[in-house]
Design a protein around this motif. Structure first.
Motif, short mmCIF file in Angstrom:
data_model
loop_
_atom_site.label_atom_id
_atom_site.label_comp_id
_atom_site.label_asym_id
_atom_site.label_seq_id
_atom_site.Cartn_x
_atom_site.Cartn_y
_atom_site.Cartn_z
N THR A 198 0.83 -1.20 0.00
CA THR A 198 0.00 0.00 0.00
C THR A 198 0.87 1.26 0.00
O THR A 198 0.58 2.23 -0.70
CB THR A 198 -0.95 -0.02 1.22
N GLN A 255 -8.26 0.70 -0.82
CA GLN A 255 -9.06 -0.17 0.04
C GLN A 255 -10.18 0.60 0.72
O GLN A 255 -11.32 0.19 0.73
CB GLN A 255 -8.18 -0.79 1.12
N ASP A 311 -5.69 -0.83 -5.10
CA ASP A 311 -5.25 -1.53 -3.89
C ASP A 311 -6.33 -2.51 -3.45
O ASP A 311 -7.36 -2.10 -2.94
CB ASP A 311 -4.96 -0.52 -2.77
#
Ligand code: ADP
Ligand code: MG
Length: 346
Positions: free
Chosen positions: A42, A85, A159
């Motif tokens: 990330t 996310q 992500d």
């Protein structure tokens, strides 16, 4: 557009998170980053997106400097599409309005047409008039994907875009997303922790372990020649076991293996402790006095999985047909045809 990461090194306070990352994603190419939790996936995406400053190294778009420790354009000036996310949809806009946000300057007729096509492609047409908080996590993720895809950005950073989507739909969605990204000729970097997803989606897979890219290659390259135990276990479907070199053999808890049958044996020296990978479907076994025994046998549809207990470690072997052994039985393994590969010397 091509995006390049050059010598990206990053720390949080005193903890090193990324070490000398070099990666290039060509236009139209899909690269998946896979790695254990906390390996820095990330963070790498956040640096490219401009949500995190570059500390060391630089990021280029088509060989032109996009960001380094001095240059830090804000995310909205980077012509990069993002789905993270914690996908943030505008709470006071409907799904259609969220998706149309990036098309504010497009004529209404064309805008509505594009929104309809986008919602259709990610199978969220039926919720077009709803507000984000009334949707499931998976639906929100899909809307966020449509919103990013619809502006046809030349670079996309995703992500874990399918993490909250139910399994049956996930496969379909990643095929749809791949088709769309290819059609738009987008350079795409996708983080996933699902090896099957990486293999299915990616032209190349980049494997990040403890902040280092340990191998980058096509799914086929990673499958056939994994250079790291993590890759062997997750992407190549290998089983790993440890042993000690004694004379011409590697002694393991599951039996001995002649060094001559181990790929990469040239690096092995007497008394080395080594980790090797083996193909779980290439090992045969027979009842025999031995320190190993069958701990369990499970039916997985396409295969039977036999769990062999040896000393402290367990090994999973795969069989097409139901094996003629019983749980609890002592067995001897034939590792000779296991296509053993040296992964690590400890
Ligand atoms: P991944 O996405 O691969 O799970 P992350 O990039 O989120 O990994 O995190 C990598 C490491 O950096 C982890 O140890 C995480 O705890 C740490 N980390 C991430 N963001 C921050 C932050 N803002 N401040 C301090 N540490 C962080
Ligand atoms: Mg992460």
């Amino acid at each position: 557009m091509r995006i390049s990461f050059e010598h990206i090194t990053h720390r949080f306070t005193n903890e090193s998170v990324l070490q000398d990352i070099n990666l290039e994603i060509d236009r139209g190419e899909i690269v998946c980053i896979i790695g254990p939790s906390g390996s820095g996936k990330t963070t790498l995406l956040r640096i490219a997106a401009g949500l995190e400053r570059v500390q060391n190294g630089r990021i280029l778009l088509n060989d032109l400097l996009l960001a380094n420790s001095e240059l830090h354009p804000p995310p909205e000036e980077r012509s990069i599409g993002l789905v993270f996310q914690d996908h943030v949809l505008f709470p006071h806009k409907t799904v259609s309005e969220n998706v149309g946000f990036g098309l504010r300057n497009v004529r209404e007729k064309e805008r509505l047409h594009k929104i309809a096509l986008g919602l259709e492609s990610m199978r969220v047409v039926d919720v077009s008039d709803r507000y984000p908080q009334t949707l499931s996590g998976g639906q929100q993720q899909r809307v966020a994907l449509v919103r990013a895809l619809i502006t046809e950005p030349s670079v996309m950073l995703l992500d874990e875009p399918f993490a909250s989507v139910d399994v049956p739909l996930r496969k379909q969605l990643r095929e749809d997303a791949r088709k769309q990204l290819k059609a738009n000729d987008t350079a795409t970097l996708i983080v996933t922790h699902d090896p099957e997803e990486a293999m299915a989606l990616a032209d190349r897979v980049a494997v990040l372990v403890d902040g280092k890219l340990v191998q980058t290659g096509t799914p086929k390259e990673l499958w056939y020649s994994p250079k790291h135990p993590f890759i062997a276990k997750t992407l190549s479907g290998l089983q790993t076991l440890r042993g000690k070199v004694q004379g011409p053999r590697l002694r393991t808890a599951f039996g001995d293996l002649s060094l001559s049958l181990i790929n990469g044996r040239d690096k092995l020296r007497e008394n080395d402790r080594a980790e090797i990978g083996i193909r779980p479907e290439k090992v045969s076994l027979a009842p025999s006095e031995s320190p190993c025994f069958v701990r369990d046998i499970r039916f997985f549809g396409q295969k039977y999985v036999v769990f062999i207990q040896g000393d402290r470690d367990t090994l999973e072997l795969h069989f097409e047909k139901e094996p003629s052994i019983r749980i609890g039985e002592k067995v001897k393994l034939n590792l000779a045809s296991a296509q053993a590969t040296l992964l690590n010397i400890e």
